[in-house]
Design an enzyme around this catalytic site. Structure first.
Site, PDB file in Angstrom:
ATOM      1  N   GLY A  48       0.820  -1.202   0.000  1.00 25.79           N
ATOM      2  CA  GLY A  48       0.000   0.000   0.000  1.00 25.79           C
ATOM      3  C   GLY A  48       0.848   1.243   0.000  1.00 25.79           C
ATOM      4  O   GLY A  48       2.055   1.174   0.189  1.00 25.79           O
ATOM      5  N   GLU A  52      -0.570   2.773   6.686  1.00 29.59           N
ATOM      6  CA  GLU A  52      -0.780   3.823   5.672  1.00 29.59           C
ATOM      7  C   GLU A  52      -1.596   4.985   6.227  1.00 29.59           C
ATOM      8  O   GLU A  52      -1.348   6.144   5.891  1.00 29.59           O
ATOM      9  CB  GLU A  52      -1.462   3.249   4.418  1.00 29.59           C
ATOM     10  CG  GLU A  52      -0.714   2.111   3.716  1.00 29.59           C
ATOM     11  CD  GLU A  52       0.741   2.416   3.384  1.00 29.59           C
ATOM     12  OE1 GLU A  52       1.120   3.597   3.263  1.00 29.59           O
ATOM     13  OE2 GLU A  52       1.522   1.453   3.258  1.00 29.59           O
ATOM     14  N   HIS A  94       8.040   6.862   8.838  1.00 26.32           N
ATOM     15  CA  HIS A  94       8.521   5.561   9.291  1.00 26.32           C
ATOM     16  C   HIS A  94       9.329   5.763  10.562  1.00 26.32           C
ATOM     17  O   HIS A  94      10.009   6.780  10.726  1.00 26.32           O
ATOM     18  CB  HIS A  94       9.378   4.883   8.213  1.00 26.32           C
ATOM     19  CG  HIS A  94       8.569   4.431   7.040  1.00 26.32           C
ATOM     20  ND1 HIS A  94       8.948   4.665   5.735  1.00 26.32           N
ATOM     21  CD2 HIS A  94       7.390   3.762   6.986  1.00 26.32           C
ATOM     22  CE1 HIS A  94       8.034   4.147   4.920  1.00 26.32           C
ATOM     23  NE2 HIS A  94       7.071   3.595   5.657  1.00 26.32           N
ATOM     24  N   TRP A 146      12.012   4.599  11.617  1.00 23.64           N
ATOM     25  CA  TRP A 146      13.478   4.742  11.494  1.00 23.64           C
ATOM     26  C   TRP A 146      13.850   6.036  10.747  1.00 23.64           C
ATOM     27  O   TRP A 146      15.025   6.305  10.512  1.00 23.64           O
ATOM     28  CB  TRP A 146      14.094   3.509  10.822  1.00 23.64           C
ATOM     29  CG  TRP A 146      13.745   3.327   9.375  1.00 23.64           C
ATOM     30  CD1 TRP A 146      14.492   3.704   8.290  1.00 23.64           C
ATOM     31  CD2 TRP A 146      12.556   2.717   8.842  1.00 23.64           C
ATOM     32  NE1 TRP A 146      13.833   3.382   7.111  1.00 23.64           N
ATOM     33  CE2 TRP A 146      12.654   2.777   7.426  1.00 23.64           C
ATOM     34  CE3 TRP A 146      11.417   2.133   9.404  1.00 23.64           C
ATOM     35  CZ2 TRP A 146      11.639   2.275   6.588  1.00 23.64           C
ATOM     36  CZ3 TRP A 146      10.421   1.630   8.565  1.00 23.64           C
ATOM     37  CH2 TRP A 146      10.549   1.718   7.189  1.00 23.64           C
ATOM     38  N   ASP A 183      12.250  10.527  12.992  1.00 23.46           N
ATOM     39  CA  ASP A 183      10.827  10.467  12.640  1.00 23.46           C
ATOM     40  C   ASP A 183      10.045  11.623  13.263  1.00 23.46           C
ATOM     41  O   ASP A 183       8.815  11.657  13.202  1.00 23.46           O
ATOM     42  CB  ASP A 183      10.223   9.113  13.049  1.00 23.46           C
ATOM     43  CG  ASP A 183      10.220   8.912  14.561  1.00 23.46           C
ATOM     44  OD1 ASP A 183      10.840   9.721  15.290  1.00 23.46           O
ATOM     45  OD2 ASP A 183       9.584   7.939  15.025  1.00 23.46           O
ATOM     46  N   VAL A 217       9.494  12.214  16.257  1.00 24.84           N
ATOM     47  CA  VAL A 217       8.716  11.776  17.417  1.00 24.84           C
ATOM     48  C   VAL A 217       9.716  11.481  18.532  1.00 24.84           C
ATOM     49  O   VAL A 217      10.580  10.622  18.390  1.00 24.84           O
ATOM     50  CB  VAL A 217       7.890  10.510  17.089  1.00 24.84           C
ATOM     51  CG1 VAL A 217       7.141  10.018  18.323  1.00 24.84           C
ATOM     52  CG2 VAL A 217       6.910  10.783  15.947  1.00 24.84           C
ATOM     53  N   THR A 261       9.808   7.719  20.328  1.00 24.19           N
ATOM     54  CA  THR A 261      10.171   6.507  19.584  1.00 24.19           C
ATOM     55  C   THR A 261      11.698   6.481  19.490  1.00 24.19           C
ATOM     56  O   THR A 261      12.281   7.392  18.910  1.00 24.19           O
ATOM     57  CB  THR A 261       9.557   6.516  18.165  1.00 24.19           C
ATOM     58  OG1 THR A 261       9.968   7.714  17.494  1.00 24.19           O
ATOM     59  CG2 THR A 261       8.036   6.447  18.215  1.00 24.19           C
ATOM     60  N   GLN A 281      16.404   4.312  15.733  1.00 26.03           N
ATOM     61  CA  GLN A 281      16.852   2.963  15.369  1.00 26.03           C
ATOM     62  C   GLN A 281      17.624   3.030  14.063  1.00 26.03           C
ATOM     63  O   GLN A 281      17.474   3.966  13.287  1.00 26.03           O
ATOM     64  CB  GLN A 281      15.653   2.006  15.293  1.00 26.03           C
ATOM     65  CG  GLN A 281      14.556   2.370  14.309  1.00 26.03           C
ATOM     66  CD  GLN A 281      13.344   1.441  14.405  1.00 26.03           C
ATOM     67  OE1 GLN A 281      12.681   1.376  15.433  1.00 26.03           O
ATOM     68  NE2 GLN A 281      13.054   0.726  13.316  1.00 26.03           N
ATOM     69  N   ASP A 312       2.247  -8.200  10.266  1.00 28.29           N
ATOM     70  CA  ASP A 312       1.053  -7.674  10.937  1.00 28.29           C
ATOM     71  C   ASP A 312       0.956  -8.158  12.390  1.00 28.29           C
ATOM     72  O   ASP A 312       0.578  -7.393  13.279  1.00 28.29           O
ATOM     73  CB  ASP A 312      -0.220  -8.091  10.182  1.00 28.29           C
ATOM     74  CG  ASP A 312      -0.499  -7.177   8.988  1.00 28.29           C
ATOM     75  OD1 ASP A 312       0.413  -6.417   8.588  1.00 28.29           O
ATOM     76  OD2 ASP A 312      -1.628  -7.219   8.453  1.00 28.29           O
TER      77      ASP A 312
HETATM   78  N1  ARG Z   1       3.953   0.578   2.389  1.00 23.78           N
HETATM   79  C1  ARG Z   1       4.414  -0.558   3.112  1.00 23.78           C
HETATM   80  C2  ARG Z   1       4.784  -1.630   2.110  1.00 23.78           C
HETATM   81  O1  ARG Z   1       4.208  -1.635   1.028  1.00 23.78           O
HETATM   82  C3  ARG Z   1       3.371  -1.068   4.039  1.00 23.78           C
HETATM   83  C4  ARG Z   1       3.903  -1.914   5.130  1.00 23.78           C
HETATM   84  C5  ARG Z   1       2.803  -2.406   6.015  1.00 23.78           C
HETATM   85  N2  ARG Z   1       3.270  -3.369   6.947  1.00 23.78           N
HETATM   86  C6  ARG Z   1       2.498  -4.351   7.406  1.00 23.78           C
HETATM   87  N3  ARG Z   1       2.925  -5.160   8.320  1.00 23.78           N
HETATM   88  N4  ARG Z   1       1.285  -4.518   6.955  1.00 23.78           N
HETATM   89  O2  ARG Z   1       5.639  -2.454   2.354  1.00 23.78           O
HETATM   90 ZN    ZN Z   2       5.199   3.273   4.995  1.00 26.38          ZN
HETATM   91 CA    CA Z   3      12.043   9.078  17.350  1.00 29.14          CA
END
Ligand code: ARG
Ligand code: ZN
Ligand code: CA
Length: 326
Positions: free
Chosen positions: A195, A235, A244, A246, A254, A256, A259, A262, A296
């Site tokens: 995505g 997303e 992200h 990192w 990032d 933030v 966090t 890393q 996930d």
């Molecule tokens: N844009 C990222 C990709 O395409 C989405 C990563 C989502 N990670 C997940 N565990 N669903 O790799």
């Molecule tokens: Zn992403």
């Molecule tokens: Ca951070």
């Protein structure tokens, strides 16, 4: 507390104000009112101001319009009593095969995952290591409500990240007013990409929103190990201004604070604890954050700092505040 007391007092005084319209009457009334100590000139002073100051008049009009919008948003249930904002979602599904034509039930399931992850009611929240539980976001007070689903059959087998799916002139589906609706496009596949999202600088533009590849939408029938609906969570994080974790660079930023920096992205299901050294400082890595690249089942938290960045975007005055309006 002092402020609150003062507010209550001011309100009571205001309620007691005389609201006269005629200026001769005002003067006469002023004597009476002064005597009875209940004359309030605020409205008359404003009338004078608005008569003489065009920019004040414009600010006045804008604030009344904003107030009315908020009230309408409340009425429509988009701003809940506890300040939770409910983002109206439009799914735009482009399918070639029946499998790609994701069912209403599965789209509802995806919305449910978003509400759980953003509300910190996800069933795996107890997996957050105690070291990070103090900086966990809790309820972000951002919710999602499916308001419309548009479906279109296509002969396109594979989509690129060039936004073609977002325009009917390129075999896609035009967004439903992206200033007021969060558009999510579901396409059959984008080769290895799960995505992608636009960040808030694209708020309200024709291409604003998130694209998801069908196999990674929802839970039932989704494709392991990305079958818990968290591609959308990730997303939507971008859509609401999260980078992200990192910082897209070696030991990147990032923006933030809570966090830990890393070295780079993590994939799969890392074992906790995992340590990275950046600038000579060793830190425990928050790889279970939705904004890393893990499976996930290995991601289950936003941090408080990430929550604040997202809230800034949808808050009144934020670039995506339009999502609360009608
Ligand atoms: N844009 C990222 C990709 O395409 C989405 C990563 C989502 N990670 C997940 N565990 N669903 O790799
Ligand atoms: Zn992403
Ligand atoms: Ca951070």
């Amino acid at each position: 507390m002092k402020k609150l007391l003062f507010g209550v007092f001011a309100l009571a005084t205001l309620t007691a104000c005389n609201t006269t319209t005629d200026s001769t009457e005002n003067i006469a009334d002023l004597g009476n009112a002064k005597a009875s100590r209940k004359y309030c000139p605020s409205e008359e002073i404003r009338t004078e101001l608005l008569k003489n100051d065009a920019s004040a008049k414009a600010r006045y009009a804008a604030l009344e319009a904003g107030t009315e919008k908020f009230i309408q948003a409340r009425k429509a249930g988009r701003v809940l009593a506890d300040g939770t904002i409910e983002i109206p979602v439009v799914f735009n599904v482009l399918y070639r095969t029946t499998a790609e034509n994701i069912s209403d039930a599965r789209l509802a399931e995806q919305i449910d995952v978003l509400n759980k992850d953003f509300g910190a009611t996800n069933s795996d929240i107890n997996k957050i290591p105690s070291e990070f539980s103090t900086v966990a976001a809790g309820d972000t007070k951002i919710k999602f409500r499916l308001v419309k689903t548009v479906r279109k059959s296509t002969t396109v087998r594979s989509w690129k990240t060039n936004d073609a799916m977002k325009k009917s002139s390129s075999k896609g589906i035009d967004a439903t007013d992206p200033k007021q609706y969060f558009n999510i496009w579901v396409v059959g596949n984008m080769s290895s990409i799960l995505g992608y999202a636009t960040f808030p600088e694209s708020a309200g533009l024709w291409n604003d929103g998130v694209v998801l590849a069908a196999p990674f939408v929802g839970v039932t029938g989704a494709s392991a190990p990305y079958n818990l609906g968290r591609t959308a969570t990730h997303e939507v994080g971008h859509y609401l201004n999260l980078r992200h974790i990192w910082g897209d660079a070696t030991c990147g930023n990032d923006f933030v604070a809570d966090t830990p920096t890393q070295t780079g992205s993590n994939g799969g299901s890392p074992t906790y604890p995992l340590y990275n050294t950046c600038g000579g400082v060793q830190r425990s890595v928050m790889f279970m954050n939705y904004m890393d690249y893990v499976y996930d089942s290995a991601m289950f938290m936003f941090s408080a700092g990430q929550r604040d960045r997202m809230q800034a975007i949808v808050a009144a005055g934020g670039v995506r505040a339009g999502l609360r309006n009608l």
